[in-house]
Design an enzyme around this catalytic site. Structure first.
Site, short mmCIF file in Angstrom:
data_model
loop_
_atom_site.label_atom_id
_atom_site.label_comp_id
_atom_site.label_asym_id
_atom_site.label_seq_id
_atom_site.Cartn_x
_atom_site.Cartn_y
_atom_site.Cartn_z
N HIS A 151 12.80 7.21 42.02
CA HIS A 151 13.42 6.33 41.82
C HIS A 151 14.36 6.35 40.46
O HIS A 151 13.53 6.32 39.43
CB HIS A 151 12.54 4.74 41.80
CG HIS A 151 13.24 3.75 41.19
ND1 HIS A 151 14.28 2.93 41.86
CD2 HIS A 151 13.15 2.87 40.31
CE1 HIS A 151 14.81 2.18 41.18
NE2 HIS A 151 14.05 1.93 40.14
N HIS A 203 20.37 -2.98 40.03
CA HIS A 203 19.34 -4.25 39.61
C HIS A 203 18.99 -4.08 38.13
O HIS A 203 17.91 -4.80 38.06
CB HIS A 203 18.20 -4.08 40.42
CG HIS A 203 17.29 -2.80 40.51
ND1 HIS A 203 17.31 -1.81 41.31
CD2 HIS A 203 16.57 -2.40 39.41
CE1 HIS A 203 16.42 -0.86 41.14
NE2 HIS A 203 16.02 -1.21 39.78
N ASP A 243 12.52 -1.39 43.87
CA ASP A 243 12.50 -2.05 42.51
C ASP A 243 13.14 -3.37 42.29
O ASP A 243 13.31 -3.76 41.02
CB ASP A 243 12.66 -1.13 41.57
CG ASP A 243 12.13 -1.41 40.04
OD1 ASP A 243 11.30 -2.17 39.87
OD2 ASP A 243 12.82 -1.14 38.98
N ASP A 303 16.78 4.38 38.03
CA ASP A 303 17.86 3.58 37.72
C ASP A 303 18.93 3.85 37.21
O ASP A 303 19.29 4.72 36.46
CB ASP A 303 17.17 2.54 36.71
CG ASP A 303 15.90 1.95 37.00
OD1 ASP A 303 15.80 1.09 37.93
OD2 ASP A 303 14.74 2.22 36.24
#
Length: 1006
Positions: free
Chosen positions: A262, A578, A374, A264
């Site tokens: 993951h 996000h 997330d 970001d």
């Protein structure tokens, strides 16, 4: 038998740490190292390789914050190592507890081809297996000295979050640069002992299996010669064969592991650094796939794939090969892993259209899962969007972070506002960074809420957030857990394979209806107000640009700006990631976001202006271009015409120093404090403001959450409040028809303008805040004389209801929630809406008045500004402008209409002719959210609409252009075979819609 369990376990820990792990690399020689520090932003690979470096030694400091340093490491493999496996150990100064959160590197060969990424848990580069001896080694490392923002003492304010304020102090110390012999037998022994030791610790003390493992471990440790581990490791492994080959019980929980990182797209690093993080991770994962035949890796976020394609073509070639083999898997089908609470209807739809289309165009792969591990909660309109995009599954684990209530399912159907259901899975390991630790596997088994009905769960496996991905150690552990007594079984799986298996075994899972509310990170609905305003305004400008460009293209041959709109949409979608739109990134990210939104505003305004000029022509006829989906001042939706003459509104000074506003529909009373003490509805003959209270009340709270400053607001903030009732001045506005109020508090200043548009039942409140507070929370309150047990707040393609009471802990936890353009409350036949042009966070509470009429006061408060100091110590400092309106006597349809109106201001111009709408609808309950030309460049017209009031609708669409056929499509504008074609009569089409039903029509033009 005596209980010596703790003695053996302690022995295992020490022997592993002090003898066996160090023996993995029994011999080493130093490499020669030189470095060149790039003077500014990162440079192309060719430039970094060609630069002339200067010597640097282990122990030297390097790396200014956000700098890039190119290390050249050279050496010679000793002749004595012939026939052995040799690796380079390249430690840039890593803290192994911070993978993805500090310095990182990408290793290149001299020809510029990438080898693999370096991070704290992945510091090795294979030189040869075996080597011949005497090989010359030359590697180059593009090293990023990203500063540590989230340290061991988290949430401390830091200026390291922007290169403009971070300074030049070196951040890291070069730790190890060696060639070393890699003893695979010892490494395998480490893996054996780690897996068994971790499994043993999770088994009951009275379990026979635990004691069998303990005795086997003891025998293995007895076999190891601590003075010559390398010579005895093989025999020690033999002592463990029996316990490692014992199969799992038939009822064991089954875990599908998928390699994962993951990443970001921006957070504690800027967007440009994410481009490089992705390249490092992808290089690592493609290399690991070559070494590990069972391993499968999945990567989401089409934007990140696009970055690799654009910026790292040499890495992209490896990616394409791995995708073709079916082991490097595009996941999720979205442009980025976006926030899902705040993006508007069309933006949420475009996340899927742009994401899925990228994977279809590049690889011919159709994603059927939404992959959002997330994201900070999930809006109730999302299931329909997922389904309308041609997908049917959802994965997330973020709801496990909720502070108050434990979610009752891990596998279930999630039902959205229109009744659409999506098969949803929450990995019970409660992490998207699974590392195959025994504690993680055991937690997944214990935690799984659907035992007895289902037995499969997913484990996204690999270091994430800042990237890194899966390691060879994780793969080795998974191999041992494939079929091991006492453990869940582990198999590498693609997301599709997992979901197909899980759905087949659980055909009738439980159902969760409504939003998936995260009981945490509620302040992300307010932090970084300028970023949120930029998003909202860009979304609505895109609507205008598509609407008028499509209308002009059909009517006048205007060039439809396909490429420009595609690029702008992707930029807006990227900024809905996000940690960008929620306001939880470093200062650098939000500084760049503000500049980006300003640029997009200029570009989109130019598209709108050019299209409107093409439509109206040159002339002197006054025209109002109405971009809203409802008629305004007599001008139909999507049309331009001369507006109707407005009525009148009067402003009257009051003896108490306040003012009265009246337009025949509403009478507003503003007292000498600048507060609204009355909003009287002439038609209904009733008061809006609760007795003894005042609206337009600014309230200031302290705001210092226990952790996660930019993310969280804790419920105790409400314990202390300051009502800002003192006004420096309350005067008539310059237009003579409004009230101007000026207040000062702390180091800040507020100027408001209250106006009552003629002929309308809405009080418009323009608020300018020059904000210079720290750790404060500013709200704008409207206490209403209205009894309602629930209220509606707008979400994608409809609205969702939330309670106004706190009967249960689930309701009490929703003390800060998201709305788009409106919140609406009503008693039968009469309601009130509060609409906004750029805010999202709000709260609604109710009290019963003890004296007088014992009626109910329901208070709506919109959240304006916060001032957290981490990760951006200057969050929201400066001038902000907001517009809200109190809509009195409002139905939910009025709330919908006024929400659109406040976000799509009128555009007045002059021209030679009026402009008829391209598409008209005869029912205000049916809201058109997009009118555009088809993305494939065919010239077909695409119209998207939905039922917006929450009831059944029968509407007639009228087209103002010729077409040969009309087709119901999915969001990607592909025909839906199961959909019945709409009833058509000449230019009119009749549609029947369920509550909140979303429909996309494609009109083929001759």
């Amino acid at each position: 038998m005596h209980d010596d369990r703790t003695l053996v376990e302690a022995r295992l820990r020490r022997v592993l740490d002090e003898r066996i792990r160090p023996a993995v690399y029994p011999e080493s020689v130093p490499l020669r190292v030189a470095v060149w520090h790039a003077p500014g932003e990162p440079v192309p690979v060719a430039e970094g390789l060609a630069a002339e470096p200067e010597p640097i030694a282990v122990g030297d400091r390097w790396g200014a914050p956000w700098g890039t340093s190119w290390f050249r490491v050279t050496g010679t493999v000793p002749e004595a190592w012939a026939g052995r496996t040799v690796e380079a150990l390249l430690d840039l100064g890593f803290d192994e507890n911070m993978p993805g959160f500090q310095c990182e590197g990408l290793v290149y060969r001299p020809d510029g081809s990438p080898v693999k990424g370096l991070n704290p848990r992945n510091q090795w580069v294979r030189i040869g297996a075996p080597v011949a001896g005497g090989e010359e080694v030359r590697l180059h490392i593009e090293a990023a000295s990203n500063p540590v923002i989230l340290d061991y003492h988290p949430f401390r304010p830091t200026w390291l979050g922007d290169k403009d304020t971070a300074g030049t102090e070196p951040q890291y110390t070069l730790a190890r640069m060696d060639l070393a012999v890699f003893d695979e037998t010892v490494w395998q022994l480490v893996m054996d002992l780690e897996v068994l030791g971790e499994l043993m610790a999770e088994l009951p003390v009275d379990s026979p299996r635990r004691w069998e493992i303990l005795r086997a471990v003891e025998r293995a440790l007895d076999t190891v010669d601590l003075q010559d581990v390398n010579a005895t490791a093989g025999r020690a492994r033999e002592r463990l064969t029996g316990v490692l080959s014992a199969p799992a019980v038939p009822s064991a929980h089954r875990i599908g592991a998928v390699g994962h990182a993951h990443i970001d797209s921006a957070w504690l690093w800027p967007l440009r650094e994410t481009v490089r993080k992705v390249a490092r991770t992808v290089s690592n994962m493609t290399a690991l796939l070559e070494d590990e035949p069972d391993f499968v890796f999945a990567m989401s976020q089409a934007q990140q794939w696009a970055w690799v394609k654009e910026h790292r073509p040499e890495v992209w070639a490896r990616v394409k090969k791995a995708v073709a083999e079916g082991r490097f898997v595009p996941a999720g089908g979205m442009w980025v892993e976006s926030d899902t609470n705040m993006p508007g209807s069309e933006a949420m739809a475009r996340q899927f259209t742009h994401g899925k289309r990228f994977f279809l165009d590049e690889f011919g792969i159709e994603n059927e899962e939404a992959w959002l591990p997330d994201t900070f909660g999930f809006a109730a309109g999302l299931p329909q969007i997922i389904r309308a995009a041609g997908s049917k599954w959802l994965l997330t684990q973020k709801i496990s972070w909720s502070q108050t209530n434990k979610f009752p399912h891990h596998t279930f159907h999630w039902e959205g506002i229109d009744g659409t259901r999506i098969f949803t899975h929450f990995p019970p390991a409660d992490t998207y960074n699974c590392s195959m630790k025994g504690s993680e596997i055991a937690h997944a088994v214990r935690n799984f809420r659907d035992k007895g009905r289902a037995r499969h769960s997913l484990a996204p496996t690999g270091w994430g957030d800042g990237g890194g991905g899966t390691t060879r150690e994780m793969v080795a552990k998974a191999a041992r857990l494939r079929d091991l007594e006492g453990s869940a079984t582990v198999r590498w799986q693609t997301p599709r394979a997992f979901f197909e298996q899980a759905e087949a075994e659980y055909p009738e899972p439980p159902v969760w209806v409504g939003e998936l509310y995260l009981e945490l990170h509620r302040a992300t609905l307010t932090s970084q107000a300028r970023t949120k305003q930029g998003n909202r305004r860009a979304e609505h400008l895109l609507r205008e640009a598509e609407l008028w460009a499509a209308t002009a293209a059909v009517r006048t041959g205007f060039r439809y700006p396909y490429e420009e709109l595609d690029r702008i949409w992707k930029t807006v979608l990227l900024h809905q990631f996000h940690d960008i739109l929620p306001g939880s990134s470093i200062a650098w990210v939000h500084r760049e976001a503000r500049a980006t939104y300003e640029r997009l505003t200029t570009e989109l305004t130019a598209v709108v202006d050019a299209a409107q000029r093409a439509l109206a022509g040159e002339g002197t006829i006054p025209l109002l271009f109405n971009s809203a989906p409802h008629a305004r001042h007599g001008v139909p939706a999507g049309a331009a015409a001369t507006p109707e003459a407005p009525g009148t509104s009067t402003l009257t000074p009051r003896d108490d120093g306040g003012f009265g506003l009246d337009n025949g529909q509403l009478r507003i009373t503003v007292d000498a404090r600048g507060l609204v003490v009355s909003a009287y509805d002439h038609g209904a003959g009733r008061e809006t403001i609760a007795p003894g209270t005042a609206a337009n009340l600014l309230q200031l709270h302290p705001d210092f959450p226990n952790m996660w400053d930019a993310w969280d607001v804790d419920s105790f903030y409400r314990n202390t409040v300051t009502d800002l009732t003192d006004a420096e001045s309350v005067t008539a506005g310059e237009d003579g028809a409004s009230v101007r109020i000026v207040r000062s508090f702390g180091s800040s200043r507020v100027t408001q303008l209250l106006s009552l548009p003629p002929g309308e039942r809405r009080l418009v409140i323009d608020t300018e805040v020059d904000w210079h507070e720290t750790e404060k929370f500013l709200k704008l309150a409207f206490p209403l004389d209205l009894h309602a047990e629930r209220y509606a707040s707008e979400t994608q393609f409809g609205h969702a209801f939330r309670p106004t009471h706190t009967n249960t802990s689930w309701e009490a936890a929703k003390f800060e929630a998201c709305s788009h353009r409106f919140v609406h409350l009503e008693e039968p036949g009469w309601g009130v809406a509060v609409v906004n042009d750029s805010t999202y966070g709000h709260d609604v509470t109710r009290t019963v008045r003890a004296d007088g009429d014992r009626g109910t006061t329901t208070t709506v408060r919109v959240s304006l500004l916060r001032a957290p100091r981490f990760p951006d110590p200057e969050t929201d400092q400066g001038v902000h402008r907001f517009r809200h309106a109190l809509v009195v006597g409002a139905s939910v349809g009025d709330a919908v209409r006024e929400g659109w109106r406040i976000n799509l201001p009128e555009r007045h111009t002059t021209g030679a002719r009026a402009v008829a709408p391209l598409v008209g609808v005869d029912d205000d309950a049916v809201v058109v959210t997009a009118v555009k030309l088809a993305d494939d460049g065919s010239g077909d017209v695409v119209v998207r609409f939905h039922e917006a009031h929450g009831g059944r609708a029968r509407a007639t669409l009228t087209t103002g252009f010729p077409y040969t056929d009309v087709t119901v499509t999915d969001l990607l504008e592909r025909p839906l075979p199961e959909a019945e074609p709409p009833a058509r009569e000449d230019e009119r089409i009749t549609v029947h819609l369920r509550p909140f039903e979303l429909v996309t029509l494609r009109f083929s033009r001759p």
